[in-house]
Motif scaffolding. Structure first.
Motif, mmCIF file in Angstrom:
data_model
loop_
_atom_site.group_PDB
_atom_site.id
_atom_site.type_symbol
_atom_site.label_atom_id
_atom_site.label_comp_id
_atom_site.label_asym_id
_atom_site.label_seq_id
_atom_site.Cartn_x
_atom_site.Cartn_y
_atom_site.Cartn_z
ATOM 1 N N TYR A 148 0.789 -3.058 -7.256
ATOM 2 C CA TYR A 148 0.866 -1.852 -8.076
ATOM 3 C C TYR A 148 -0.115 -1.949 -9.233
ATOM 4 C CZ TYR A 148 3.626 -4.810 -11.217
ATOM 5 O OH TYR A 148 4.030 -5.813 -12.044
ATOM 6 N N ASP A 149 -0.467 -0.799 -9.787
ATOM 7 C CA ASP A 149 -1.262 -0.707 -11.003
ATOM 8 C C ASP A 149 -0.433 -0.001 -12.061
ATOM 9 O OD1 ASP A 149 -3.441 -1.920 -9.827
ATOM 10 O OD2 ASP A 149 -4.472 -0.036 -9.378
ATOM 11 N N VAL A 150 -0.570 -0.441 -13.291
ATOM 12 C CA VAL A 150 0.134 0.171 -14.413
ATOM 13 C C VAL A 150 -0.881 0.774 -15.364
ATOM 14 C CG1 VAL A 150 1.714 -0.180 -16.339
ATOM 15 C CG2 VAL A 150 2.003 -1.521 -14.254
ATOM 16 N N LEU A 163 9.612 10.211 -9.642
ATOM 17 C CA LEU A 163 8.915 9.833 -8.411
ATOM 18 C C LEU A 163 8.038 10.980 -7.932
ATOM 19 C CD1 LEU A 163 11.354 7.880 -6.032
ATOM 20 C CD2 LEU A 163 9.343 7.030 -7.252
ATOM 21 N N ILE A 164 6.777 10.650 -7.631
ATOM 22 C CA ILE A 164 5.822 11.643 -7.133
ATOM 23 C C ILE A 164 5.213 11.070 -5.853
ATOM 24 C CG2 ILE A 164 3.751 12.984 -7.636
ATOM 25 C CD1 ILE A 164 4.338 12.462 -10.638
ATOM 26 N N GLY A 165 5.526 11.681 -4.718
ATOM 27 C CA GLY A 165 5.069 11.144 -3.445
ATOM 28 C C GLY A 165 4.318 12.158 -2.621
ATOM 29 N N HIS A 166 3.234 11.695 -1.998
ATOM 30 C CA HIS A 166 2.414 12.551 -1.148
ATOM 31 C C HIS A 166 2.604 12.146 0.306
ATOM 32 C CE1 HIS A 166 -1.558 13.198 0.996
ATOM 33 N NE2 HIS A 166 -1.177 14.420 0.715
ATOM 34 N N SER A 167 2.877 13.120 1.187
ATOM 35 C CA SER A 167 2.967 12.883 2.619
ATOM 36 C C SER A 167 3.992 11.778 2.919
ATOM 37 C CB SER A 167 1.572 12.546 3.157
ATOM 38 O OG SER A 167 1.559 12.515 4.561
ATOM 39 N N MET A 168 3.607 10.683 3.541
ATOM 40 C CA MET A 168 4.543 9.583 3.793
ATOM 41 C C MET A 168 5.209 9.137 2.496
ATOM 42 S SD MET A 168 3.737 5.768 5.321
ATOM 43 C CE MET A 168 3.056 5.156 3.749
ATOM 44 N N THR A 214 1.052 3.288 -10.032
ATOM 45 C CA THR A 214 0.624 3.657 -8.690
ATOM 46 C C THR A 214 0.888 2.457 -7.792
ATOM 47 O OG1 THR A 214 -1.681 2.911 -8.954
ATOM 48 C CG2 THR A 214 -1.159 5.162 -9.649
ATOM 49 N N VAL A 215 1.424 2.695 -6.606
ATOM 50 C CA VAL A 215 1.985 1.624 -5.788
ATOM 51 C C VAL A 215 1.392 1.648 -4.384
ATOM 52 C CG1 VAL A 215 4.125 0.618 -4.888
ATOM 53 C CG2 VAL A 215 4.154 1.806 -7.094
ATOM 54 N N PHE A 263 3.810 6.911 -8.603
ATOM 55 C CA PHE A 263 3.116 7.604 -7.525
ATOM 56 C C PHE A 263 3.176 6.797 -6.229
ATOM 57 C CE2 PHE A 263 1.325 10.050 -10.953
ATOM 58 C CZ PHE A 263 1.004 11.275 -10.374
ATOM 59 N N LEU A 264 3.478 7.487 -5.133
ATOM 60 C CA LEU A 264 3.571 6.883 -3.802
ATOM 61 C C LEU A 264 2.609 7.609 -2.867
ATOM 62 C CD1 LEU A 264 7.484 6.773 -3.612
ATOM 63 C CD2 LEU A 264 5.944 4.990 -4.488
ATOM 64 N N HIS A 265 1.703 6.874 -2.256
ATOM 65 C CA HIS A 265 0.643 7.471 -1.440
ATOM 66 C C HIS A 265 1.112 7.782 -0.018
ATOM 67 C CE1 HIS A 265 0.118 3.826 0.928
ATOM 68 N NE2 HIS A 265 0.201 3.136 -0.198
ATOM 69 N N GLY A 266 0.234 8.448 0.720
ATOM 70 C CA GLY A 266 0.523 8.824 2.094
ATOM 71 C C GLY A 266 0.019 7.813 3.101
ATOM 72 N N LEU A 267 0.234 8.113 4.373
ATOM 73 C CA LEU A 267 -0.211 7.256 5.463
ATOM 74 C C LEU A 267 -1.724 7.058 5.399
ATOM 75 C CD1 LEU A 267 0.881 5.810 8.020
ATOM 76 C CD2 LEU A 267 0.280 7.888 9.296
ATOM 77 N N PHE A 268 -2.167 5.827 5.590
ATOM 78 C CA PHE A 268 -3.570 5.405 5.519
ATOM 79 C C PHE A 268 -4.117 5.378 4.090
ATOM 80 C CE2 PHE A 268 -3.491 7.900 9.634
ATOM 81 C CZ PHE A 268 -3.338 6.802 10.461
ATOM 82 N N GLY A 269 -3.278 5.693 3.090
ATOM 83 C CA GLY A 269 -3.749 5.743 1.715
ATOM 84 C C GLY A 269 -3.525 4.448 0.968
ATOM 85 N N SER A 270 -3.712 4.506 -0.355
ATOM 86 C CA SER A 270 -3.487 3.349 -1.222
ATOM 87 C C SER A 270 -3.283 3.837 -2.646
ATOM 88 C CB SER A 270 -4.674 2.379 -1.180
ATOM 89 O OG SER A 270 -5.788 2.912 -1.868
ATOM 90 N N LYS A 271 -2.885 2.932 -3.513
ATOM 91 C CA LYS A 271 -2.639 3.268 -4.915
ATOM 92 C C LYS A 271 -3.884 3.806 -5.611
ATOM 93 C CE LYS A 271 -3.058 -1.660 -6.119
ATOM 94 N NZ LYS A 271 -4.443 -1.688 -6.576
ATOM 95 N N SER A 272 -5.056 3.416 -5.157
ATOM 96 C CA SER A 272 -6.287 3.875 -5.804
ATOM 97 C C SER A 272 -6.495 5.381 -5.642
ATOM 98 C CB SER A 272 -7.499 3.115 -5.260
ATOM 99 O OG SER A 272 -7.668 3.374 -3.877
#
Length: 312
Positions: free
Chosen positions: A53-55, A133-138, A95-96, A67-76
């Motif tokens: 994770y990044d803070v 919590l803020i999540g995109h896609s997955m 970001t995780v 923040f939670l990313h989607g499939l194939f994504g990353s915290k960046s």
């Protein structure tokens, strides 16, 4: 590298790295690195993995954003958004990287229950008792699962371009995974050349350039060899789980925002009954850039919608 140098490097890295005007502490699975443990298959079906994770530290003391990313994504994927939100709200932002993504450990298990277990384990380690919590896609499905199973942990919920309904009918993920598996790149060539060769091979199946560029963020080099940092086998084996959603009979009563793209197929009127059943306080909005926000340099509509929701 000598043992002394390795030890010194680990001490420096585990203290964090600051980047930009908003401090960003990067934690990248260093416990495993410093103890010589592989990222691969470190978690059993019941064990949480230690997520990367990044803070981004804000000056305020309001509930942090996660923040939670989607499939194939990353915290960046969220770094520019995180920096903007820190500056505009003063809140701390995390970001995780999900398991099997980014720099988080790999595991053969990839279910929403497992990913929720990972997240709650991380938040417990960080002594975060409540978050937005803020999540995109997955990541949106992980956020929903967490809100429904850990009611006291989630103060507010934002779900981006996804719903709790099955999504397999809308996706080309099977084809993307197969295309990535078939990419072959020679060793010991420049990264720019490797990336170009990989894109050329993906182009046959992945027609949209923006999607190819997104998938290519997962191409990495290790000791002169190129490969994918995401766990394609685990993703392939659990794609049915990822496209589905766990069964819940309870509800999450907290403030909830569903953000969809104006041309998105992932939040439609057919999904409204299930959204309202599980999230009775949900507001559903559509904005121009939500479905492609991850590829945008400055998704202003997305950021503005988040800020307005936090202030409501």
């Amino acid at each position: 590298m000598s043992n002394f140098a390795m030890s010194a490097l680990c001490r420096i890295l585990t203290r964090g790295v600051y980047c930009g005007p908003s401090s960003c502490l990067s934690v990248t699975g260093l416990r495993d690195f410093c103890s010589g443990v592989s990222r691969l298959d470190r978690a059993g079906s019941d064990s949480p993995v230690n997520l990367t994770y990044d803070v981004f530290d804000g000056k305020g003391d309001s509930t942090p954003l996660v923040f939670l990313h989607g499939l194939f994504g990353s915290k960046s994927n969220f770094h520019s958004i995180a920096k903007s939100l820190v500056q505009r709200t003063g809140r701390k932002v995390l970001t995780v990287d999900a398991r099997n993504h980014g720099k988080s450990p790999h595991s053969p298990v990839l279910t929403y229950e497992a990913m929720t277990h990972d997240l709650t384990h991380l938040l417990g380690q960080l002594h975060i008792g409540k978050c937005v919590l803020i999540g995109h896609s997955m990541g949106g499905k992980v956020a929903m699962t967490t809100a429904l199973s850990q009611l006291s942990l989630v103060e507010r919920l934002v779900v981006v371009d996804i719903s709790p309904s099955p999504t397999s009918a809308h996706t080309s993920f099977h084809a993307y995974i197969q295309a990535m598996k078939e990419v072959k790149i020679a060793s010991n060539i420049p990264r720019s050349t490797a990336r170009r060769l990989a894109e050329d091979q993906l182009r046959k199946i992945v027609k949209e350039r923006s999607v190819r560029q997104f998938l290519l963020t997962n191409l990495e080099e290790q000791n002169g060899h190129y490969g994918w940092r995401i766990n394609l086998e685990a993703i392939s084996n659990h794609l049915e789980d990822i496209m589905g959603f766990p069964d819940f009979n309870n509800t999450y009563e907290g403030p909830t925002l569903f953000l969809g793209g104006s041309s998105s197929a992932y939040i439609s009127s057919e999904d409204y009954p299930e959204i309202q059943r599980l999230f009775p306080c949900a507001d559903i909005q559509y904005i121009p850039d939500a479905s492609h926000w991850i590829h945008a340099d400055k998704p202003l509509d997305f950021i503005s919608s988040i800020i307005t929701f936090l202030q409501s």
